[in-house]
Scaffold this active site. Sequence first.
Site, PDB file in Angstrom:
ATOM      1  N   ASP A  34      13.196  48.616  57.172  1.00 57.60           N
ATOM      2  CA  ASP A  34      14.127  47.977  58.185  1.00 57.60           C
ATOM      3  C   ASP A  34      13.520  46.423  58.234  1.00 57.60           C
ATOM      4  O   ASP A  34      12.347  46.189  58.010  1.00 57.60           O
ATOM      5  CB  ASP A  34      14.359  48.800  59.333  1.00 57.60           C
ATOM      6  CG  ASP A  34      15.497  47.980  60.212  1.00 57.60           C
ATOM      7  OD1 ASP A  34      16.297  47.723  59.587  1.00 57.60           O
ATOM      8  OD2 ASP A  34      15.081  48.017  61.429  1.00 57.60           O
ATOM      9  N   THR A  64      14.641  44.301  61.416  1.00 53.54           N
ATOM     10  CA  THR A  64      14.572  44.014  62.863  1.00 53.54           C
ATOM     11  C   THR A  64      13.481  45.128  63.701  1.00 53.54           C
ATOM     12  O   THR A  64      14.228  46.315  63.461  1.00 53.54           O
ATOM     13  CB  THR A  64      15.863  43.558  63.493  1.00 53.54           C
ATOM     14  OG1 THR A  64      16.776  42.914  62.741  1.00 53.54           O
ATOM     15  CG2 THR A  64      15.921  43.433  64.987  1.00 53.54           C
ATOM     16  N   LYS A  74      31.695  39.269  71.030  1.00 54.98           N
ATOM     17  CA  LYS A  74      30.726  38.718  70.309  1.00 54.98           C
ATOM     18  C   LYS A  74      30.233  39.731  69.197  1.00 54.98           C
ATOM     19  O   LYS A  74      30.329  40.982  69.477  1.00 54.98           O
ATOM     20  CB  LYS A  74      29.308  38.344  71.040  1.00 54.98           C
ATOM     21  CG  LYS A  74      28.842  39.573  71.653  1.00 54.98           C
ATOM     22  CD  LYS A  74      27.302  39.059  72.331  1.00 54.98           C
ATOM     23  CE  LYS A  74      26.453  40.461  72.641  1.00 54.98           C
ATOM     24  NZ  LYS A  74      27.158  41.090  73.945  1.00 54.98           N
ATOM     25  N   ARG A 111      18.545  34.977  64.058  1.00 51.51           N
ATOM     26  CA  ARG A 111      19.471  35.933  64.147  1.00 51.51           C
ATOM     27  C   ARG A 111      20.905  35.308  64.839  1.00 51.51           C
ATOM     28  O   ARG A 111      20.579  34.804  65.886  1.00 51.51           O
ATOM     29  CB  ARG A 111      19.443  37.079  65.112  1.00 51.51           C
ATOM     30  CG  ARG A 111      18.073  38.041  64.435  1.00 51.51           C
ATOM     31  CD  ARG A 111      17.656  39.090  65.456  1.00 51.51           C
ATOM     32  NE  ARG A 111      18.521  39.917  65.864  1.00 51.51           N
ATOM     33  CZ  ARG A 111      18.908  40.888  65.518  1.00 51.51           C
ATOM     34  NH1 ARG A 111      18.547  41.448  64.070  1.00 51.51           N
ATOM     35  NH2 ARG A 111      19.705  41.821  65.760  1.00 51.51           N
TER      36      ARG A 111
END
EC number: 7.6.2.1
Length: 1082
Positions: A390, A392, A548, A579
Site C-alpha cells: 500500500d 498511504t 468532500k 494528496r
Amino acid sequence: MDCRLRVCAGEEKRVGTRTVVVGHRPVSETDAYVAQKFCDNRIVSSKYTLWNFLPKNLFEQFRRIANFYFLIIFLVQVIVDTPTSPVTSGLPLFFVITVTAIKQGYEDWLRHRADNEVNKSNVFIVENAKQVQKESEKIKVGDIVEVKADETFPCDLIFLASSSPDGTCYVTTASLDGESNFKTHYAVRDTTVLCTDEAIDTLTATIECEQPQPDLYKSLGPENLLLKGATLKNTQKIYGVAVYTGMETKMALNYQGKSQKRSAVEKSINGFLIVYLCILLSKATVCTTLKYVWQSNPFNDEPWYNEKTKKEKETFKVLRMFTDFLSFMVLFNFIIPVSMYVTVEMQKFLGSFFISWDKEMYDEEIKEGALVNTSDLNEELGQVEYVFTDKTGTLTENSMEFIECCIDGHKYKDCISEVDGFSQTDGPLKYYGVCGHLLSREELFLRALCLCHTVQIKEADQVDGLMGHPERKYTYISSSPDEIALVKGAEKYGFTFLGLENDFMKIRNQKNETEMYQLLHVLNFDPVRRRMSVIVRTTTGKLFLFCKGADSSIFPRVQQEEIQQTKVHVDRNAMDGYRTLCVAFKELTQKEYDKIDKQLNEAKMALQDREEKMAKVFEDTEADMHLIGATAVEDRLQEQLAETIEALHAAGMKVWVLTGDKMETAKSTCYACRLFQTSTELLELTARTVGEINFLMSDSKHVPCVPRSWTLTQEYGLIIDGATLSLILNPSQDSGSSNYKNIFLQICLKCAAVLCCRMAPLQKAQIVRMVKNTKGSPITLSVGDGANDVSMILEAHVGIGIKGKEGRQASRNSDYAVPKFKHLRKLLLAHGHLYYVRIAHLVQYFFYKNLCFILPQFLYQFFCGFSQQPLYDAAYLTMYNICFTSLPILAYSLLEQHINIDTLTSDPQLYMKVSDNAMLQWRPFLYWTFLGAFEGLVFFFGVYFLFQNSSLEDNGKVFGNWTFGTIVFTVLVFTVTLKLALDTRFWTWMNHFVIWGSLAFYVFFSFFWGGVIWPFLKQQRMYFVFTHMLTSVSTWLAIILLIFISLFPEILLIVLKSIKEKNHQVRNEVMYCTVFLVLSTS
C-alpha cells in the site's frame, strides 16, 4: 412507557429476523407472543473441553500422514511377529504425540482462562427498577444492561438512554477493528429521556432486527448498536438492551481463524517423504523376494525335522509372504523421520522469538517492536519474489500537513494572515449564503472544511484557571489523519472547529464569533464512493449539503463549467506528490431535505439490501452540487524508504504499489522512493472503455504504451488505474476480451515495478491472487497498514502489517507486523534468509541421517539369510532420533549464521542465492541422499571387513553380531554429529554443549545400558557388549578410520571451497591495486 421499536422498513418482507422483547415484558397481552430461544452470553474461543480433549486431539494428530503411518507400523508390530519390539516405533510416536498434545493443550488452557475472565466478569442488569449484579455469561437477550464509563460492553446492545441529556455516548472500538478514535453513538429517540433505573424499567417495547451477521459495518442502525468488546468513553453511564449475546455477537462471529497457509518447505518435505516411502517399499519388496529365493534352496530352508513349520508354510504361503513384507517394513520404517515434524515445529516456534526480540526492529515512537502472529511461515520470508505494498501509511508516514488550497481556481498558500482573512485581489465570486449576508467563496470553503468531517474534540485540563479567562487546549481525534489536517488548515486561516454539542456543530469565525450549525445527517465515507458529506441547518433555517472527496468522485457530480479551473491545480498538486481532495456544496430546500431525510431513515432501517439502498440514496443526494475548491495535503515518506526499496530490488524482488490515490500523486511518490528510476521507461495503461481496451490489448506489439521489443538492458515500469484493471480482470461475456488478463499479466511480469492506482480493496486481492497463481507459483508478500489492505494481506503467501495510524486491522490479520516499512529490509534479507537456510538444512539432514541409519540394516539382511534379524539393539533404535541426534540439529536450526547478519543486510544480492527454494530442490536432495548412501556403505562394509577376523583380541575371544551392530551404530552417531559440526559456521556455547554433550551422552548411555542386568528384559544381549568392544585396539582404530573416511568428501569440499574463496579475494585485491596505480599515475 409503551413503544414498538422497529429497526426495519414498514412494509418490507421480513426474512431472517428476530423479535426481542425488552425487559422480557410483552407489549400487550393481546399480542401472540412465542418466546424465542437465544444462546446465552458465554464466549467460547477454546477448542477442547476436559472430556473431549483426548479423543479430539488424537483424531487431529493422526490425520497427519506421518503419525498415521507410524501408528499402523506400531499396530503391525503388536499383532504380527516382527523382528523388532513395538517399543521401537511406539515410544518415538508416543513422544511426538505427547509433546504436540501438551503444546496444544497449554494453548487451549490459555484460551479457557481468557474466556473465563470475560464470562465471569460482573455486569449490572436492571430488574424491577433496581440494579442486579450478575456474571456476564448470565445475560439473556432482552435484558436491560447498565454500562459505566471505561467499561466494555458485555454483549451487543441497542442504545436506549445515556447520562448525557442529548442521548449520545462516545465509544472506542480498538479491540474490534483497531481504531482508537472516539465514535459517537445516538440513543433511540423514543427512549432518550429514560435515563434512570426507575424510568428505564417502565419501558415496554419490542425490537425487530436482523439475525446475527459477522460484518462489523453492516448492522441495524449502526449509530444505535453498541458492539461487544467496544469501550464506553467520556460518558458517565448508558442503558442498552441485549440483542445479540455470546457466540452470536459480531465480535464472536468475527473470531475465526485465518485460512491455513502452507510454506514451500512443507510441500518439499511431502515430496521427499514420497521418495523415501518408495525407497522403503522397494527395500521391503526386494528383501521379501530374495528371502523366498534364498529359501527355495533346500539347504537354506527349514530343517527336515521341522514338519509342522514346513506344512504351515506351504498351506499359508501368501499370508506368510504378506507378513514377511510387513516385517521388513517394520524393520526399515525408521527411514521415515517421524521426529522431524516435532523438531520442525519447535524450530519454527522458538525461532519466531528472535524476530520479536530484535532490538533493531523496535520503534521508540510507538514503544513497540515486531510481532509474530504465526510461526509457520518463517522460512517463507526468505523466498519472496513479489512485494505488494500500500502507499498511504505504508510507504508514507500517514502524518498529514495542510499545504495549500485552491478556491475557484485561485491558489492560496501560507501568505494569508489569520487577521486579514483571504486576499481577494482577483475578485472571487460572492455567494448569498450561510448567515443571510454576502459571503466570499473563501469563507464558504473554510466553513465546509470545518463542518464536513467526523473529527471529535478532546478537551485537556484547564490551565491558569484561577486568574483571568481559563485557557483550554483542544486535541482533535479522528479515524483519518486527513480530516485532522483539513480542520487544522481551516483553523490556520481563522475558522476553528469547537466541537459537537447536542447535535450542533460549533465553529469560531475570523471575527471571533461563534456560529452554530445543526448536524442533521452524516453520509459517511466509504472506499467505493470515495467521498463523505454532511447535511446541516444554519441558525436562520437554511439547509446545506457539504461534500468532500477524491476528484474522480466529485467532478462527475458538479457543474461541468466549474471543473477546469480547479482541475489544473489538482493535477499540479498531484504531480508534486500531495494528496488532493475536492470540496463541493449545494443548498437544499425544505422539501428536498424532507424527501432525503425520509429516504435515509428508510434505508437505515431496512433489514434487506441495506447497503444497496443507502448507496442509492447517497448517490441521489450527492448530485448537482457546486464545486468550491480543492485542498492539498502532504504525507511525508517514511524514513529509509528509498534505501529499503532499492535493497528489495537488488535482492531480486519485484515491488508493486497498490493504492487508492490518484495516479499523479502515486507516480510522484514512486519516483521519490526510487521505485521508478529516472532511466525507467514507464508504460501507462489507463483505458476507460471496453473499446479502448480492445484496441490497446488486441496485439501487445501495437499497444502504444508497450515497447515494440523488450530489451534486457532497459528497465520498464507499468502504471494502471482501477477502472482499466476492472475491465481487464472482470471482462464482460460479449466483449471477446477473455485474453486481456493473460496479455496484461505478461506485460506485468516483464516490468521491474508496477503501480496500480485508484484501486478498491477487492482489486488489491485480485492482483495478488493473479500473480500468485501464475506459472511457477511465485511467493508473494503483501504489506499494508489499514483495513482496506486486509484482503490482500490474507491473500498473499505472507502478510505483513504495519503498525500505523489507520487502526490495527492490518497487523491483527497479518502473519507478521512491524512498526515501519524500513524494518522489512532486515526481516526479509537477514531473518528470512537465515530461517530458510536453517530449516532447509534441518530437513535435508534428517533424511540424510536416517538413510545412514537404515542402509546398514538393509545390507545386513544379505548376510543373515533375510531373516529379519535387527542389526541394532532395540534401545538404540528407539533413542537414535529422540536423544542421540535430535538436540544438535535443533540448536543448529536456531542459531546458525552461515553469513553474518550485517553482511546479509548490507548485501541484498545474497538473498538471491537461496531464492526459488534453492536448497530444497531435487539436486541438493540427491546430493544429501548419495552422501547418506555412501556413508551407510562405509559404515557397514568397513566394520564387515574388520570382522573378517572374528577374533579381535589377543586371547582369541570372538565378537558376536551385537558387537558388530554396536560398532556400526557408534560410527554412525559420531559421523552424523561431526558432519553437523563441520557444517556449523557460527559457534556458540550452546552448539558446543549439545554437540559434544550428545556424543558424551551416547557413550555414557551405552556403558550404563550394557553395564546392568535389567530384570524387565527377556534377553540380556547387550550386557557388557559396549565395554568389551572398547577393550580392542582394532575396534578403536576402525571407528576412528571409518569416521574419517565417511567425512573425507565433506572435508575435501570445505578445503577446496576455502582455496577458491581465497583466490577470488586475492584477484580482487590485485585488481583494486592495479586500478589504484593507474589512477595515481594518470
